[in-house]
Design an enzyme around this catalytic site. Sequence first.
Site, PDB file in Angstrom:
ATOM      1  N   ASP A 105      48.339  30.832  43.263  1.00  0.00           N
ATOM      2  CA  ASP A 105      48.109  30.223  41.959  1.00  0.00           C
ATOM      3  C   ASP A 105      49.196  29.164  41.754  1.00  0.00           C
ATOM      4  OD1 ASP A 105      47.047  29.963  39.379  1.00  0.00           O
ATOM      5  OD2 ASP A 105      48.257  31.577  38.577  1.00  0.00           O
ATOM      6  N   PHE A 154      40.096  32.329  36.062  1.00  0.00           N
ATOM      7  CA  PHE A 154      40.696  33.625  36.398  1.00  0.00           C
ATOM      8  C   PHE A 154      39.632  34.506  37.029  1.00  0.00           C
ATOM      9  CE2 PHE A 154      42.792  37.636  36.205  1.00  0.00           C
ATOM     10  CZ  PHE A 154      44.121  37.296  36.400  1.00  0.00           C
ATOM     11  N   ARG A 167      39.310  45.566  40.725  1.00  0.00           N
ATOM     12  CA  ARG A 167      39.729  45.334  42.115  1.00  0.00           C
ATOM     13  C   ARG A 167      38.651  45.791  43.096  1.00  0.00           C
ATOM     14  NH1 ARG A 167      45.212  44.039  42.205  1.00  0.00           N
ATOM     15  NH2 ARG A 167      46.548  45.075  40.700  1.00  0.00           N
TER      16      ARG A 167
HETATM   17  P1  IMP Z   1      51.728  32.717  41.818  1.00  0.00           P
HETATM   18  O1  IMP Z   1      51.074  31.964  42.940  1.00  0.00           O
HETATM   19  O2  IMP Z   1      53.175  33.006  42.023  1.00  0.00           O
HETATM   20  O3  IMP Z   1      51.441  32.068  40.483  1.00  0.00           O
HETATM   21  O4  IMP Z   1      51.118  34.165  41.664  1.00  0.00           O
HETATM   22  C1  IMP Z   1      49.979  34.546  42.291  1.00  0.00           C
HETATM   23  C2  IMP Z   1      49.674  35.951  41.857  1.00  0.00           C
HETATM   24  O5  IMP Z   1      49.129  35.939  40.527  1.00  0.00           O
HETATM   25  C3  IMP Z   1      48.575  36.492  42.741  1.00  0.00           C
HETATM   26  O6  IMP Z   1      49.107  37.223  43.800  1.00  0.00           O
HETATM   27  C4  IMP Z   1      47.778  37.350  41.794  1.00  0.00           C
HETATM   28  O7  IMP Z   1      48.335  38.644  41.742  1.00  0.00           O
HETATM   29  C5  IMP Z   1      47.975  36.725  40.447  1.00  0.00           C
HETATM   30  N1  IMP Z   1      46.809  35.843  40.120  1.00  0.00           N
HETATM   31  C6  IMP Z   1      46.796  34.497  40.029  1.00  0.00           C
HETATM   32  N2  IMP Z   1      45.576  34.025  39.730  1.00  0.00           N
HETATM   33  C7  IMP Z   1      44.773  35.114  39.649  1.00  0.00           C
HETATM   34  C8  IMP Z   1      43.353  35.275  39.385  1.00  0.00           C
HETATM   35  O8  IMP Z   1      42.577  34.335  39.162  1.00  0.00           O
HETATM   36  N3  IMP Z   1      42.913  36.568  39.392  1.00  0.00           N
HETATM   37  C9  IMP Z   1      43.700  37.633  39.642  1.00  0.00           C
HETATM   38  N4  IMP Z   1      45.019  37.525  39.894  1.00  0.00           N
HETATM   39  C10 IMP Z   1      45.553  36.279  39.901  1.00  0.00           C
END
Ligand code: IMP
Length: 179
Positions: A105, A154, A167
């Site tokens: 993300d 999301f 999940r």
């Molecule tokens: P980031 O890349 O550090 O922002 O964090 C990514 C984490 O956020 C992922 O490993 C997921 O656990 C959670 N995450 C981000 N987007 C989503 C989504 O669309 N659905 C479910 N979890 C998400």
Amino acid sequence: MSEMKYDLSEVMITEEQIAQMVEESAAAINADYGTEEELVVISVLNGAFMFTADLLRALKMPIRLEFVQCSSYSGTNSTGSINMKKDFDYDITGKNVLIVEDIIDTGNTLSKLKKLLQDRGAKSVKLCTAFDKPDRRVNDLQADYNGIVIPDEFIVGYGLDFNERHRDLKEIRIVKEIK
Ligand code: IMP
Ligand code: MG
């Protein structure tokens, strides 16, 4: 957020599309690493459990599997610390390491995890994700095997949760807030 009323959308990504993505990612990883040398797979809990199980069964090299659970302190400081809620103690010095993640993300967590593993002396650290949301990225992090690219929504299913729910879904659906 936990009080939010929501519905799940129609299927956004089917079981078949996910299976094809797993096959393509595994084929690329097999081609890159060969069949001789050990590959240390670091699976990021909880979201990556299902993808990891599918991916590993399609890989052909000797695998050492470890799990981590981590979070990063969000904010603008990209060199900030990472909180390892679960860590492993296998010595990865001189090893090829592959991080397996559910979705990238902002990229905050993964860029810090990648640096941590590099600092532990890995020979190489690559990143494999099931889903990629490039629109939300705050750094230049890019997965080496980036799965299915999705718009800024999301999503849940195939290991991914909303407040620890959904999940178990075999396919991907979008969380839609009911206003
Ligand atoms: P980031 O890349 O550090 O922002 O964090 C990514 C984490 O956020 C992922 O490993 C997921 O656990 C959670 N995450 C981000 N987007 C989503 C989504 O669309 N659905 C479910 N979890 C998400
Ligand atoms: Mg996660």
